[in-house]
Design a protein around this motif. Structure first.
Motif, PDB file in Angstrom:
ATOM      1  N   THR A 238     -25.748  16.083 -10.126  1.00 50.37           N
ATOM      2  CA  THR A 238     -26.306  16.907  -9.852  1.00 50.37           C
ATOM      3  C   THR A 238     -25.869  18.452 -10.963  1.00 50.37           C
ATOM      4  N   LYS A 239     -26.422  18.731 -11.104  1.00 50.29           N
ATOM      5  CA  LYS A 239     -25.721  19.887 -12.223  1.00 50.29           C
ATOM      6  C   LYS A 239     -24.689  20.019 -12.317  1.00 50.29           C
ATOM      7  N   ALA A 240     -23.797  20.586 -10.890  1.00 55.51           N
ATOM      8  CA  ALA A 240     -22.835  20.420 -11.095  1.00 55.51           C
ATOM      9  C   ALA A 240     -21.480  19.620 -10.776  1.00 55.51           C
ATOM     10  N   ASP A 241     -22.751  18.163 -11.495  1.00 54.98           N
ATOM     11  CA  ASP A 241     -22.213  17.286 -11.316  1.00 54.98           C
ATOM     12  C   ASP A 241     -21.202  17.176 -13.296  1.00 54.98           C
ATOM     13  N   ILE A 242     -22.294  17.428 -14.001  1.00 50.68           N
ATOM     14  CA  ILE A 242     -22.583  17.711 -15.293  1.00 50.68           C
ATOM     15  C   ILE A 242     -21.871  18.681 -15.720  1.00 50.68           C
ATOM     16  N   GLU A 243     -21.723  19.406 -15.432  1.00 53.07           N
ATOM     17  CA  GLU A 243     -20.750  20.519 -15.375  1.00 53.07           C
ATOM     18  C   GLU A 243     -19.652  20.104 -15.240  1.00 53.07           C
ATOM     19  N   GLU A 244     -18.873  19.347 -14.234  1.00 51.67           N
ATOM     20  CA  GLU A 244     -17.770  18.775 -14.695  1.00 51.67           C
ATOM     21  C   GLU A 244     -17.321  17.335 -15.473  1.00 51.67           C
ATOM     22  N   LEU A 245     -18.411  17.228 -15.428  1.00 53.30           N
ATOM     23  CA  LEU A 245     -18.051  15.905 -16.384  1.00 53.30           C
ATOM     24  C   LEU A 245     -17.890  16.235 -17.604  1.00 53.30           C
ATOM     25  N   ARG A 246     -18.460  17.202 -17.719  1.00 53.59           N
ATOM     26  CA  ARG A 246     -18.555  17.990 -19.207  1.00 53.59           C
ATOM     27  C   ARG A 246     -16.967  18.617 -19.526  1.00 53.59           C
ATOM     28  N   ALA A 247     -16.403  19.791 -18.218  1.00 49.43           N
ATOM     29  CA  ALA A 247     -14.913  19.873 -18.614  1.00 49.43           C
ATOM     30  C   ALA A 247     -13.871  18.528 -18.627  1.00 49.43           C
ATOM     31  N   ASN A 248     -14.423  17.561 -17.592  1.00 47.89           N
ATOM     32  CA  ASN A 248     -13.462  16.233 -17.810  1.00 47.89           C
ATOM     33  C   ASN A 248     -13.173  15.954 -19.177  1.00 47.89           C
ATOM     34  N   VAL A 249     -14.531  15.688 -20.163  1.00 46.72           N
ATOM     35  CA  VAL A 249     -15.339  14.500 -21.333  1.00 46.72           C
ATOM     36  C   VAL A 249     -14.177  15.207 -22.277  1.00 46.72           C
ATOM     37  N   CYS A 250     -14.438  16.529 -21.950  1.00 44.99           N
ATOM     38  CA  CYS A 250     -13.937  17.773 -23.347  1.00 44.99           C
ATOM     39  C   CYS A 250     -12.337  17.810 -22.587  1.00 44.99           C
ATOM     40  N   ALA A 251     -11.715  17.726 -21.380  1.00 43.05           N
ATOM     41  CA  ALA A 251     -10.122  17.626 -21.560  1.00 43.05           C
ATOM     42  C   ALA A 251      -9.553  16.294 -21.980  1.00 43.05           C
ATOM     43  N   MET A 252     -10.574  15.075 -21.449  1.00 45.07           N
ATOM     44  CA  MET A 252     -10.477  13.526 -22.250  1.00 45.07           C
ATOM     45  C   MET A 252      -9.615  13.779 -23.964  1.00 45.07           C
ATOM     46  N   LEU A 253     -11.162  14.893 -24.342  1.00 45.48           N
ATOM     47  CA  LEU A 253     -10.888  15.197 -26.121  1.00 45.48           C
ATOM     48  C   LEU A 253     -10.556  15.195 -26.681  1.00 45.48           C
ATOM     49  N   ASN A 254      -9.665  16.382 -25.738  1.00 47.19           N
ATOM     50  CA  ASN A 254      -8.465  17.149 -25.944  1.00 47.19           C
ATOM     51  C   ASN A 254      -6.714  16.537 -25.425  1.00 47.19           C
ATOM     52  N   ALA A 255      -6.886  15.418 -25.311  1.00 51.02           N
ATOM     53  CA  ALA A 255      -5.902  14.723 -24.684  1.00 51.02           C
ATOM     54  C   ALA A 255      -4.702  15.539 -23.362  1.00 51.02           C
ATOM     55  N   ALA A 256      -5.886  16.220 -22.547  1.00 53.10           N
ATOM     56  CA  ALA A 256      -4.978  16.846 -21.490  1.00 53.10           C
ATOM     57  C   ALA A 256      -6.062  15.647 -20.072  1.00 53.10           C
ATOM     58  N   SER A 257      -5.983  14.795 -20.088  1.00 54.14           N
ATOM     59  CA  SER A 257      -6.858  14.290 -18.981  1.00 54.14           C
ATOM     60  C   SER A 257      -6.689  13.198 -19.281  1.00 54.14           C
ATOM     61  N   PRO A 258      -6.813  11.643 -18.506  1.00 53.31           N
ATOM     62  CA  PRO A 258      -7.563  10.632 -18.481  1.00 53.31           C
ATOM     63  C   PRO A 258      -9.137  11.239 -18.071  1.00 53.31           C
ATOM     64  N   PRO A 259      -9.863   9.597 -18.675  1.00 49.75           N
ATOM     65  CA  PRO A 259     -11.407   9.761 -18.824  1.00 49.75           C
ATOM     66  C   PRO A 259     -11.548  10.002 -17.765  1.00 49.75           C
ATOM     67  N   PRO A 260     -13.165  10.718 -17.275  1.00 47.13           N
ATOM     68  CA  PRO A 260     -13.916  11.401 -16.083  1.00 47.13           C
ATOM     69  C   PRO A 260     -13.953   9.304 -14.895  1.00 47.13           C
ATOM     70  N   SER A 261     -13.573   9.669 -13.864  1.00 44.20           N
ATOM     71  CA  SER A 261     -13.662   8.732 -12.770  1.00 44.20           C
ATOM     72  C   SER A 261     -15.572   8.375 -12.754  1.00 44.20           C
ATOM     73  N   ALA A 262     -15.878   7.349 -12.286  1.00 46.42           N
ATOM     74  CA  ALA A 262     -16.783   6.688 -11.927  1.00 46.42           C
ATOM     75  C   ALA A 262     -17.635   7.685 -11.578  1.00 46.42           C
ATOM     76  N   PRO A 263     -18.689   7.436 -11.520  1.00 50.05           N
ATOM     77  CA  PRO A 263     -20.115   6.097 -12.674  1.00 50.05           C
ATOM     78  C   PRO A 263     -18.999   6.921 -13.810  1.00 50.05           C
ATOM     79  N   PHE A 264     -18.682   8.113 -14.121  1.00 54.10           N
ATOM     80  CA  PHE A 264     -19.325   8.401 -15.540  1.00 54.10           C
ATOM     81  C   PHE A 264     -17.620   7.291 -16.598  1.00 54.10           C
ATOM     82  N   ASP A 265     -16.976   6.670 -16.143  1.00 52.53           N
ATOM     83  CA  ASP A 265     -15.418   5.850 -16.559  1.00 52.53           C
ATOM     84  C   ASP A 265     -16.261   5.257 -18.057  1.00 52.53           C
ATOM     85  N   ALA A 266     -17.378   5.531 -18.424  1.00 53.94           N
ATOM     86  CA  ALA A 266     -18.067   4.594 -19.853  1.00 53.94           C
ATOM     87  C   ALA A 266     -16.924   5.634 -20.592  1.00 53.94           C
ATOM     88  N   TYR A 267     -16.616   7.020 -20.178  1.00 54.86           N
ATOM     89  CA  TYR A 267     -16.492   7.804 -21.797  1.00 54.86           C
ATOM     90  C   TYR A 267     -14.570   7.408 -21.795  1.00 54.86           C
TER      91      TYR A 267
END
Length: 142
Positions: free
Chosen positions: A80-109
């Motif tokens: 859903t759009k909410a899932d994708i917004e959450e994905l974006r936040a999680n990827v940004c957090a990962m890239l800023n070394a603030a959190s681990p990669p997103p969970s499945a199904p987006f764990d390939a990040y």
């Protein structure tokens, strides 16, 4: 020594190009552009009841953006759009070394962990996600 930015897993994602091409009957399309490097991502979605039922992309961009679009191509169905917004936040957090990669199904990040040290590449990773969010905003109301 291998380059941590271009790990084998990341290069494989880009080469696989999951979702590359066009959909037969999309009802939403979106675009994202990075003026710093010229990367362009266009996506088409088939949305059914607010969920992604079909996804295709044309990515004319660096390996980082190509690999990110490929992750979406293999993992976006049902989101859903909410899932994708959450994905974006999680990827940004990962890239800023603030959190681990997103969970499945987006764990390939997780393959993008080498980009953490390269601030200028963060936008490349997020660009396809932004194109999908743009498609949700541009959805054909039919």
């Amino acid at each position: 020594m291998s380059d941590p930015l271009y790990r084998k897993e990341l290069l494989r994602l880009a080469a696989d190009a999951h979702g590359w091409g066009l959909l037969e009957q999309p009802n939403a399309s979106g675009h994202a552009f990075n003026p710093a490097c010229g990367d362009r991502v266009s996506v088409q979605l088939e949305l059914v009841d607010g969920r992604v039922a079909g996804f295709a992309h044309e990515t004319k961009a660096c390996v980082m953006a190509q690999a990110s679009a490929s992750v979406l191509g293999s993992s976006l169905i049902g989101a859903t759009k909410a899932d994708i917004e959450e994905l974006r936040a999680n990827v940004c957090a990962m890239l800023n070394a603030a959190s681990p990669p997103p969970s499945a199904p987006f764990d390939a990040y997780a393959a993008f962990d080498g980009a953490v040290a390269y601030q200028s590449r963060h936008r490349c990773v997020v660009l396809p996600i932004d194109a999908v969010l743009d498609a949700f905003e541009q959805k054909d109301p039919r």
